[in-house]
Each structure stands twice: as C-alpha cells, then as structure tokens.
Design a protein around this motif. Structure first.
Motif, short mmCIF file in Angstrom:
data_model
loop_
_atom_site.label_atom_id
_atom_site.label_comp_id
_atom_site.label_asym_id
_atom_site.label_seq_id
_atom_site.Cartn_x
_atom_site.Cartn_y
_atom_site.Cartn_z
N GLN A 200 -27.40 -83.90 40.40
CA GLN A 200 -26.84 -84.16 39.07
C GLN A 200 -26.16 -85.51 39.00
O GLN A 200 -26.31 -86.26 38.05
CB GLN A 200 -25.85 -83.06 38.73
CG GLN A 200 -26.58 -81.80 38.29
CD GLN A 200 -25.88 -81.16 37.13
OE1 GLN A 200 -24.68 -80.90 37.22
NE2 GLN A 200 -26.60 -80.91 36.06
N GLU B 164 -28.79 -88.33 39.09
CA GLU B 164 -29.57 -88.36 37.84
C GLU B 164 -28.73 -88.97 36.71
O GLU B 164 -29.20 -89.83 35.96
CB GLU B 164 -30.01 -86.94 37.47
CG GLU B 164 -30.94 -86.94 36.28
CD GLU B 164 -31.40 -85.55 35.85
OE1 GLU B 164 -31.27 -84.60 36.63
OE2 GLU B 164 -31.86 -85.45 34.71
N THR B 165 -27.47 -88.54 36.62
CA THR B 165 -26.60 -89.07 35.57
C THR B 165 -26.40 -90.58 35.75
O THR B 165 -26.46 -91.35 34.79
CB THR B 165 -25.21 -88.36 35.62
OG1 THR B 165 -25.44 -86.97 35.55
CG2 THR B 165 -24.30 -88.79 34.51
N GLN C 275 -29.57 -92.40 34.74
CA GLN C 275 -29.74 -92.38 33.27
C GLN C 275 -28.79 -93.38 32.61
O GLN C 275 -29.17 -94.09 31.68
CB GLN C 275 -29.51 -90.97 32.72
CG GLN C 275 -30.73 -90.09 32.95
CD GLN C 275 -30.50 -88.63 32.60
OE1 GLN C 275 -29.37 -88.21 32.31
NE2 GLN C 275 -31.56 -87.84 32.63
N LYS C 276 -27.56 -93.47 33.12
CA LYS C 276 -26.59 -94.44 32.58
C LYS C 276 -27.10 -95.86 32.79
O LYS C 276 -27.02 -96.72 31.92
CB LYS C 276 -25.24 -94.30 33.29
CG LYS C 276 -24.29 -93.34 32.63
CD LYS C 276 -22.89 -93.54 33.22
CE LYS C 276 -22.03 -92.32 32.96
NZ LYS C 276 -20.93 -92.19 33.90
N ILE D 296 -30.15 -96.89 33.13
CA ILE D 296 -31.30 -97.18 32.25
C ILE D 296 -30.81 -97.41 30.81
O ILE D 296 -31.28 -98.32 30.12
CB ILE D 296 -32.35 -96.05 32.34
CG1 ILE D 296 -32.97 -96.03 33.75
CG2 ILE D 296 -33.44 -96.23 31.28
CD1 ILE D 296 -33.92 -94.88 34.03
N ALA D 297 -29.84 -96.58 30.39
CA ALA D 297 -29.31 -96.75 29.02
C ALA D 297 -28.67 -98.13 28.87
O ALA D 297 -28.76 -98.77 27.83
CB ALA D 297 -28.29 -95.65 28.73
N THR E 85 -35.36 -99.91 31.35
CA THR E 85 -36.22 -99.36 32.41
C THR E 85 -36.30 -100.36 33.56
O THR E 85 -36.58 -101.53 33.33
CB THR E 85 -37.63 -99.09 31.86
OG1 THR E 85 -37.50 -98.18 30.77
CG2 THR E 85 -38.54 -98.49 32.92
N SER F 215 -33.65 -89.73 43.21
CA SER F 215 -33.59 -91.03 42.51
C SER F 215 -34.94 -91.33 41.85
O SER F 215 -35.00 -91.79 40.71
CB SER F 215 -33.24 -92.15 43.50
OG SER F 215 -32.03 -91.86 44.16
N ALA G 13 -35.49 -89.24 38.81
CA ALA G 13 -34.66 -89.64 37.67
C ALA G 13 -35.20 -90.88 36.97
O ALA G 13 -35.03 -91.05 35.77
CB ALA G 13 -33.22 -89.88 38.15
N VAL G 14 -35.86 -91.74 37.73
CA VAL G 14 -36.30 -93.01 37.17
C VAL G 14 -37.72 -92.92 36.59
O VAL G 14 -38.11 -93.70 35.72
CB VAL G 14 -36.17 -94.08 38.29
CG1 VAL G 14 -37.46 -94.39 38.96
CG2 VAL G 14 -35.50 -95.33 37.79
N ALA H 136 -38.91 -92.93 32.63
CA ALA H 136 -38.84 -94.24 31.96
C ALA H 136 -39.96 -95.15 32.44
O ALA H 136 -40.61 -95.84 31.65
CB ALA H 136 -37.47 -94.88 32.21
#
Ligand SMILES: NC(=O)c1ccc[n+]([C@@H]2O[C@H](COP(=O)([O-])OP(=O)(O)OC[C@H]3O[C@@H](n4cnc5c(N)ncnc54)[C@H](OP(=O)(O)O)[C@@H]3O)[C@@H](O)[C@H]2O)c1
Length: 273
Positions: A71, A74-75, A78-79, A81-82, A86, A124, A127-128, A131
């Motif tokens: 978790q 992943e978080t 995601q942060k 990428i945001a 990408t 990892s 999670a990536v 995107a």
C-alpha cells in the motif's frame, strides 16, 4: 539531453547505486521522484541532486515509503505520477542484503530479503504499469546483482531474491514488449555503497575470501553502465568483463566456479581453525 523533461521514479534513490543513477539523470534534464524510507536521507539526496539540475523547471521530488509494504509503495508511486506524469523510467534499486550461514540466520531474514528485493520491485512495477500501458511506452529497470547469476556462499537469503528478479524480468519481457514497455535487468558487481559496507561487517570469512577476488566498483561507474545500457536498448546490463561473461555463460561455467569456490572455502576454514 536524453531525458529532458522526462520523469524517472527511483526506489532506493537516496543512496548508493540509486542515488548515483539519479544524479546522472538530473544532469540529463530529468524530473525525478526518489523513494526510500528515511526522510532525512531523502532530503539530503534531494539537496545534493538539485545542485546538478540543468533546467530551472526541473523537479526533484522525494517520497517516503517502504517498498515491502504494497500500500505504501503504491500510494507513493501514484503520488509521483500525479505530480510529475507517467515515468519514462522506473528503476527499482531499493534493496537489502544480509549475509550469514544458512543454519544461523533466522527465517525473518529470508522473508525480509525477499519482501524488499523481490516483492518491493514487483509492487513498484504493478503500481507504475497502468500509466505506462496507457502511454504505450516506458522502461522498467530492475536492479538484481551478480548474486542473481550465481549462488554465492553466505548469500542464501540474498541470491534467491535476486534470482527471482531475473525470472520476473525474463518472463515479463515478452508480455510487455508489444505494449512498448521494456523490461531491463541489471546485475551490478560489488559496488562501494553503504549496503556493501554493512555486508562486509557481517560476512562469513568464506564469503569474504570469495568476494575479495572481484574488483569493487564505484556507484557512479555502475550508474553510467546502467544508463548506457538503457540507451543502447540492452535487456540485460552486466557491468565489467567478469559479469558479462557470467551473464552469457553462467550455466556452462557453474561446475568450474563450484570447484573454484570450494577450494576458497577450504582455505578459509584452514585459516580460521
Ligand atoms: N552495493 C553492491 O555491492 C551491490 C551489488 C549488486 C547489487 N546491488 C543492489 O543494488 C541496489 C542498491 O544497493 P546499494 O548498494 O546502492 O545500497 P544502499 O546504498 O544501501 O541504498 C539502498 C537504498 O534502498 C533504500 N531502501 C532499502 N530498503 C528499503 C525499503 N524497504 N523500502 C524503501 N527503500 C529501501 C535505502 O533507503 P532507506 O534505508 O532510507 O529506505 C537506500 O536508498 C540493491 O538492490 C542492491 O541489492 C548492490
């Protein structure tokens, strides 16, 4: 500048090989997201790497996460990428090694080594990937080890985790190729980093003698080889002649190496008796 305005996420980016690769990427204009557990070390790396920026808009971002915690990583990804988009590159350099005798190491060492080195990389990548798939491009760079090519005395916890990365890279490569995503595996030799210094303090004498036969690289030199290999489109990056040969011929060489290592182990036992 090969990576101008491109995003690279580096787990283990606060130290050693990960940090050295981050420095080179910063010099080539990349935006970086560095992930590791210790925020203080991350801040120090961020400061050091920021001095190498070649563009005033370049961003060096840091995120604290434990890669072994699905978790958390992943978080963090995601942060990242945001914030920076990408990534062109995901480099999974976060890792740990705990040498010792198989019979003396508690099970937790084996479990943790697999959790950080193998599952940390796997989480990892997972999670990536969404995107990268959407963008139909990207490079996944998995940092294995020379210890992912041959079993080494004293590394019964570490070798399997690094072998597992090789299995993942080789089996995932074909699945992601049609999607424009490359999977690259790196087998670094012994490299002068805090991890190696910590290992040297606890290596069994047999392991010390075996590993003393190999030259120790600088993290900068390994990082150069990594980026050069990625640019050249290599799928396996094995810095130096010894690991290049080992990467190509390990199964053929295994009996010879076993014989050679057994001699060294006998020598170590004589010295220590
Ligand atoms: N040095 C060598 O001789 C050598 C040789 C072959 C392969 N390798 C591999 O190269 C990679 C980098 O090693 P290195 O020698 O550069 O080590 P290093 O200098 O000790 O750096 C390790 C990095 O990984 C991070 N890390 C460790 N555990 C983590 C976790 N659970 N979650 C998130 N981040 C974590 C560390 O930061 P925090 O502690 O703050 O989390 C640090 O940024 C490793 O995968 C290693 O196995 C090293």
């Amino acid at each position: 500048m090969r990576y101008l305005n491109q995003h690279a996420i580096i787990t283990g980016g606060s130290s050693g090989i990960g940090k050295a690769t981050a420095k080179l990427l910063a010099q080539q204009g990349a935006n970086l997201s560095l992930i590791a557990r210790d925020r203080h070390k991350l801040e120090q790396a961020q400061e050091e790497i920021a001095t190498l920026k070649v563009d005033s808009n370049q961003k060096i971002s840091i995120l604290a996460a434990n890669v072994a915690n699905q978790q958390e990583i992943e978080t963090a990804i995601q942060k990242a990428i945001a914030e920076l988009g990408t990534p062109e590159l995901l480099i999974t350099s976060a890792g740990m090694a705990h040498p010792g005798y198989f019979t003396e190491m508690p099970l937790e060492v084996f479990e943790q080594t697999m959790a950080v080195n193998y599952f940390g990389s796997l989480y990892s990548i997972k999670a990536v990937l969404p995107a990268m798939e959407q963008q139909q491009r990207g490079n996944l760079v998995l940092i294995s080890s020379g210890a992912g090519l041959i079993g080494i005395y004293g590394y019964t916890a570490y070798c399997p985790a690094k072998f597992a990365l090789r299995g993942l890279a080789e089996s995932l490569r074909g699945e992601l190729k049609p999607k424009g995503i490359k999977v690259i595996i790196v087998y670094p030799p012994d490299t002068d980093t805090p991890q190696l210094a910590a290992e040297n303090k606890i290596k069994p004498p047999e392991t010390k003698l075996i590993t003393a036969t190999a030259k120790t690289w600088t993290a900068d030199a390994v990082a150069q080889q990594i980026l050069q290999g990625v640019t050249q489109g290599s799928l396996a990056i094995a810095p130096g002649t010894e690991l290049t040969i080992l990467n190509r011929f390990h199964s053929l060489l295994a009996p010879l190496l076993d014989w050679y290592f057994d001699r060294i182990i006998k020598q170590a036992k004589k010295i220590n008796n």
